[in-house]
Design a protein around this motif. Structure first.
Motif, short mmCIF file in Angstrom:
data_model
loop_
_atom_site.label_atom_id
_atom_site.label_comp_id
_atom_site.label_asym_id
_atom_site.label_seq_id
_atom_site.Cartn_x
_atom_site.Cartn_y
_atom_site.Cartn_z
N THR A 169 -1.59 7.31 -4.20
CA THR A 169 -1.22 8.15 -5.32
C THR A 169 -1.01 9.57 -4.83
O THR A 169 -1.67 10.02 -3.88
N ALA A 170 -0.08 10.28 -5.47
CA ALA A 170 0.24 11.65 -5.05
C ALA A 170 0.83 12.39 -6.24
O ALA A 170 1.42 11.77 -7.14
N PRO A 171 0.69 13.71 -6.28
CA PRO A 171 1.36 14.48 -7.32
C PRO A 171 2.87 14.41 -7.15
O PRO A 171 3.37 13.90 -6.15
N ALA A 172 3.59 14.93 -8.13
CA ALA A 172 5.05 14.81 -8.12
C ALA A 172 5.67 15.40 -6.87
O ALA A 172 6.67 14.89 -6.35
N ASP A 173 5.09 16.47 -6.34
CA ASP A 173 5.66 17.10 -5.14
C ASP A 173 5.09 16.53 -3.85
O ASP A 173 5.42 17.00 -2.76
N ALA A 174 4.20 15.49 -3.96
CA ALA A 174 3.60 14.84 -2.79
C ALA A 174 2.88 15.84 -1.89
O ALA A 174 2.81 15.65 -0.68
N SER A 175 2.34 16.91 -2.48
CA SER A 175 1.65 17.92 -1.68
C SER A 175 0.30 17.45 -1.18
O SER A 175 -0.31 18.07 -0.30
N ALA A 176 -0.21 16.36 -1.72
CA ALA A 176 -1.46 15.77 -1.29
C ALA A 176 -1.36 14.28 -1.57
O ALA A 176 -0.46 13.84 -2.28
N ALA A 177 -2.26 13.50 -1.03
CA ALA A 177 -2.19 12.06 -1.24
C ALA A 177 -3.58 11.45 -1.16
O ALA A 177 -4.45 11.95 -0.45
N ARG A 178 -3.75 10.35 -1.89
CA ARG A 178 -5.02 9.64 -1.88
C ARG A 178 -4.73 8.14 -1.94
O ARG A 178 -3.96 7.70 -2.80
N ALA A 179 -5.31 7.40 -1.00
CA ALA A 179 -5.07 5.96 -0.91
C ALA A 179 -6.31 5.19 -1.35
O ALA A 179 -7.44 5.56 -1.01
N TYR A 180 -6.07 4.12 -2.10
CA TYR A 180 -7.18 3.27 -2.51
C TYR A 180 -7.87 2.66 -1.29
O TYR A 180 -9.10 2.59 -1.23
N GLU A 181 -7.09 2.28 -0.30
CA GLU A 181 -7.64 1.64 0.90
C GLU A 181 -6.77 2.01 2.10
O GLU A 181 -5.55 2.17 1.96
N ALA A 182 -7.39 2.12 3.28
CA ALA A 182 -6.61 2.50 4.46
C ALA A 182 -7.26 1.93 5.71
O ALA A 182 -8.48 1.75 5.78
N THR A 183 -6.42 1.65 6.70
CA THR A 183 -6.86 1.31 8.04
C THR A 183 -6.09 2.18 9.01
O THR A 183 -4.98 2.63 8.71
N ALA A 184 -6.66 2.42 10.18
CA ALA A 184 -5.99 3.28 11.16
C ALA A 184 -6.49 2.96 12.55
O ALA A 184 -7.58 2.43 12.75
N SER A 185 -5.65 3.31 13.53
CA SER A 185 -6.01 3.23 14.95
C SER A 185 -5.70 4.57 15.59
O SER A 185 -4.59 5.10 15.41
N ALA A 186 -6.66 5.11 16.33
CA ALA A 186 -6.47 6.38 17.04
C ALA A 186 -6.48 6.11 18.53
O ALA A 186 -7.31 5.33 19.03
#
Length: 238
Positions: A105-122
């Motif tokens: 989810t993000a505001p209309a201008d996508a200036s921030a974002a929040r995900a219900y679930e995420a995975t990542a590799s660094a």
């Protein structure tokens, strides 16, 4: 049906098909434009939030995208970023971070974002790890371990090795430290002990991601993350 009437029907059918094809093409182009705008805005928000030196690659998945944007929730977004810096000497820059964000989810201008679930590799380089430890290290012959060779006076050397593990609060910790070869001077022994006792932090990672595993191979370290309610936003929007 007369030839003239048949010809008229064919022409009408062609016109209808052309209109439908044109409408589908216009809708597809509009959808691509919406996806492109969302990707650019999210990339900028991610870069500002993490300090990444390059703009990340962002891919919005699922078609059509327009209804997802209208509802304020994207089904899946992939982000691949490089060169995320560290804010202190006892922290490790991130060479590359690959993320999958579900239910974003993000505001209309996508200036921030929040995900219900995420995975990542660094992916983390041995050059950066060496800088944080204070001496040169690389892969060991045993999986999951690192080692470094320390030159000593009189042409002698010592080999220092340790296992890497995921620590609390997104840190790298070291276990089973072994020193082989020539005996180290007392001061150097104490210095190495302190170097491996202190965890090394991973910084500027989206909030909510938790380091779950850490491995070492020929290229460097790989850390795997997962989390829920994962977010990123520019400092002034946090």
């Amino acid at each position: 049906m007369t030839p003239i009437r048949s010809l008229r029907h064919r022409r009408a059918a062609v016109c209808v098909a052309s209109v439908v094809a044109g409408s589908v093409l216009a809708a597809s182009l509009a959808d691509l434009a919406v996806a492109d705008r969302a990707e650019r805005k999210l990339a900028e928000a991610f870069r500002e939030a993490t300090g990444a030196r390059q703009g990340p690659q962002v891919s919005v998945h699922g078609f059509p995208v327009l209804p997802q944007v209208a509802h304020g929730r994207l089904d899946r977004v992939d982000v691949s970023a490089q060169d995320i810096p560290a804010d202190s000497q006892r922290a490790l820059p991130i060479t590359r971070l690959d993320m999958r964000l579900d239910g974003l989810t993000a505001p209309a201008d996508a200036s921030a974002a929040r995900a219900y679930e995420a995975t990542a590799s660094a992916y983390l380089s041995y050059d950066d790890l060496s800088g944080a430890l204070g001496f040169r290290v690389g892969p060991a012959s045993s999986p999951g371990r690192i080692q470094g060779n320390l030159p000593l006076p009189m042409g002698q050397s010592a080999t220092v090795g340790a296992a890497v593990e995921a620590g609390q609060d997104n840190t790298i910790t070291f276990k089973d430290v072994k020193i082989t070869g020539a005996s180290l001077p007392e001061g150097l022994q104490a210095l190495l002990t302190r170097a491996f006792e202190r965890p090394i932090a991973l910084q500027n990672i989206p909030a909510g991601l938790r380091l779950t595993s850490l491995t070492a191979d020929e290229q460097g370290l790989r850390g795997d993350f997962k989390g829920r309610d994962v977010s990123f936003s520019p400092p002034d929007a946090a």
